[in-house]
Motif scaffolding. Sequence first.
Motif, short mmCIF file in Angstrom:
data_model
loop_
_atom_site.label_atom_id
_atom_site.label_comp_id
_atom_site.label_asym_id
_atom_site.label_seq_id
_atom_site.Cartn_x
_atom_site.Cartn_y
_atom_site.Cartn_z
N VAL A 199 0.84 -1.20 0.00
CA VAL A 199 0.00 0.00 0.00
C VAL A 199 0.87 1.25 0.00
O VAL A 199 0.64 2.19 -0.76
CB VAL A 199 -0.94 0.01 1.22
N GLU A 200 1.89 1.27 0.83
CA GLU A 200 2.75 2.44 0.91
C GLU A 200 3.56 2.63 -0.37
O GLU A 200 3.81 3.76 -0.80
CB GLU A 200 3.68 2.33 2.12
N ALA A 201 3.97 1.52 -0.99
CA ALA A 201 4.66 1.62 -2.28
C ALA A 201 3.73 2.23 -3.32
O ALA A 201 4.15 3.05 -4.14
CB ALA A 201 5.12 0.23 -2.73
N GLY A 202 2.46 1.83 -3.28
CA GLY A 202 1.50 2.41 -4.21
C GLY A 202 1.27 3.88 -3.97
O GLY A 202 1.21 4.69 -4.91
N VAL A 203 1.15 4.28 -2.70
CA VAL A 203 0.96 5.69 -2.37
C VAL A 203 2.15 6.51 -2.85
O VAL A 203 2.00 7.64 -3.33
CB VAL A 203 0.76 5.87 -0.85
N PHE A 204 3.36 5.96 -2.73
CA PHE A 204 4.55 6.67 -3.21
C PHE A 204 4.42 7.03 -4.69
O PHE A 204 4.83 8.11 -5.12
CB PHE A 204 5.79 5.81 -2.98
N PHE A 205 3.83 6.13 -5.47
CA PHE A 205 3.67 6.40 -6.91
C PHE A 205 2.60 7.47 -7.16
O PHE A 205 2.49 7.98 -8.27
CB PHE A 205 3.32 5.11 -7.64
N LEU A 206 1.82 7.78 -6.15
CA LEU A 206 0.82 8.84 -6.27
C LEU A 206 1.29 10.10 -5.53
O LEU A 206 0.47 10.93 -5.13
CB LEU A 206 -0.52 8.37 -5.71
N SER A 207 2.58 10.25 -5.38
CA SER A 207 3.13 11.41 -4.66
C SER A 207 2.63 12.75 -5.20
O SER A 207 2.31 13.66 -4.42
CB SER A 207 4.66 11.37 -4.69
N PRO A 208 2.54 12.96 -6.53
CA PRO A 208 2.03 14.25 -7.02
C PRO A 208 0.62 14.55 -6.55
O PRO A 208 0.31 15.68 -6.17
CB PRO A 208 2.10 14.09 -8.55
N GLN A 209 -0.24 13.53 -6.57
CA GLN A 209 -1.61 13.74 -6.13
C GLN A 209 -1.68 14.01 -4.63
O GLN A 209 -2.45 14.86 -4.17
CB GLN A 209 -2.46 12.50 -6.48
N VAL A 210 -0.85 13.30 -3.85
CA VAL A 210 -0.82 13.53 -2.41
C VAL A 210 -0.30 14.94 -2.12
O VAL A 210 -0.84 15.66 -1.28
CB VAL A 210 0.07 12.47 -1.72
N ALA A 211 0.75 15.35 -2.82
CA ALA A 211 1.31 16.68 -2.61
C ALA A 211 0.32 17.78 -2.99
O ALA A 211 0.23 18.81 -2.32
CB ALA A 211 2.60 16.83 -3.41
N HIS A 212 -0.42 17.53 -4.07
CA HIS A 212 -1.41 18.51 -4.51
C HIS A 212 -2.48 18.72 -3.44
O HIS A 212 -2.88 19.86 -3.15
CB HIS A 212 -2.05 18.06 -5.82
#
Length: 417
Positions: free
Chosen positions: A216-229
């Motif tokens: 799950v955390e590896a997947g969230v890392f790949f969504l870093s732009p969306q999380v940062a936004h």
Amino acid sequence: MTLSNGGTSQTRPDALAGLKVLDLSWVVAGPLVGRALADFGAEVVRIESSVRVETARLMQPFHGGKQDKEGSALFGNCNAGKLGLTLDLKSSEGQEVVRDLVGWADVVVESFSPGQLRKWGLDYETLRADKPDLVMLSTSIAGQDGPWSTLAGFGNVGSSLSGFQHLVGYEDRLPMGTFGPYTDYVGPRLALVTLLAALEHRRRTGEGAYIDVAQVEAGVFFLSPQVAHYGCDGTIAERHGNRDPQAVPHGVFPARSVEGVERFVAIAVRDRSEWQALARAIGRDDLAERDDLATAEGRRAIEGELEQLIAAWTAERSASEVEEALQRLGVPAHAAVTSDDYPHEPQLAHRGHLVELPHPTHGRTFVEGPRYRLSETPGTPRRAAPALGQDNETVLRDLLGYDEARIDALREGGILR
């Protein structure tokens, strides 16, 4: 690898020559780590059971289209290059074999449900007491501790928890989800880098390490732009089909069918020059010259209309015709590759991406080559994935030094199954 230099030659060892790995993982996320290590020269022993058959062995596609636990292409791809040992891990005798293999190994990779190895006395804290320089990697859906640690599931669950499933599809329809267990393929890439760093740390200090990988955390890392936004201004990422925030138009369009099979082509426009080239290609010089369509914002205002015009043009041509015509003009475009196209893709063929290997049951099989190309120590799969129990005697006799009497006792006691 043999290098020639001024008439002399020398053979360089594989990048990971001498590294010994015990692979206690299954399905995809863990086995891909061991597969990458094996490609570059590590000796990897994979333990599984012929009684509780590993899930990947039962997953398609199969050789000849017939389900067979020795015929899964998925299993073959994830486990090429490894030695195979069948073992009853629930038995005390089987667990003792594992402890001996831990003593032999530099690295242990496992993907059991969190807590299972502890029940068998095979967890990191127990094993490191006898082998303090052990490097061990555990991979699971949500990590080894915390409220979600006992969650059972495959990569599709990981994809959902990490946010991918919500983002794929069209905004006016239900989410489509990513194809396959997406985080099963994201997690190993991050895990492998961390594992290599731990080995380098051990080389320098003599200290072992324990690595806890949560898909799950590896997947969230790949969504870093969306999380940062979201952290910046509260924007919640939503699904938008094939559309893109910067490139307009950006989509997959229908091409002429081939023998009744639908074909598609992907097209992306990043700036005014590419837009003008595309507009002229589809016979709309008037749109190419419009000032309001010079920017992505302007084109986005009538994006639906532009997509219809492009689709009408592509539908009358083959995907390859569209691809060639637009690439010639400098517009990013490519036919949507199907499973039938994949083995014949010229770029993949040029790079040797598909590797043919002899197979004990099917004569030959194909697996993917390494994801990394090293100039001086290039990796490659050395052998097909092992059949169940294929290397039992090799592992026990040659790697662990067991005598024939002990091997016979394990076999007769039903431990090697």
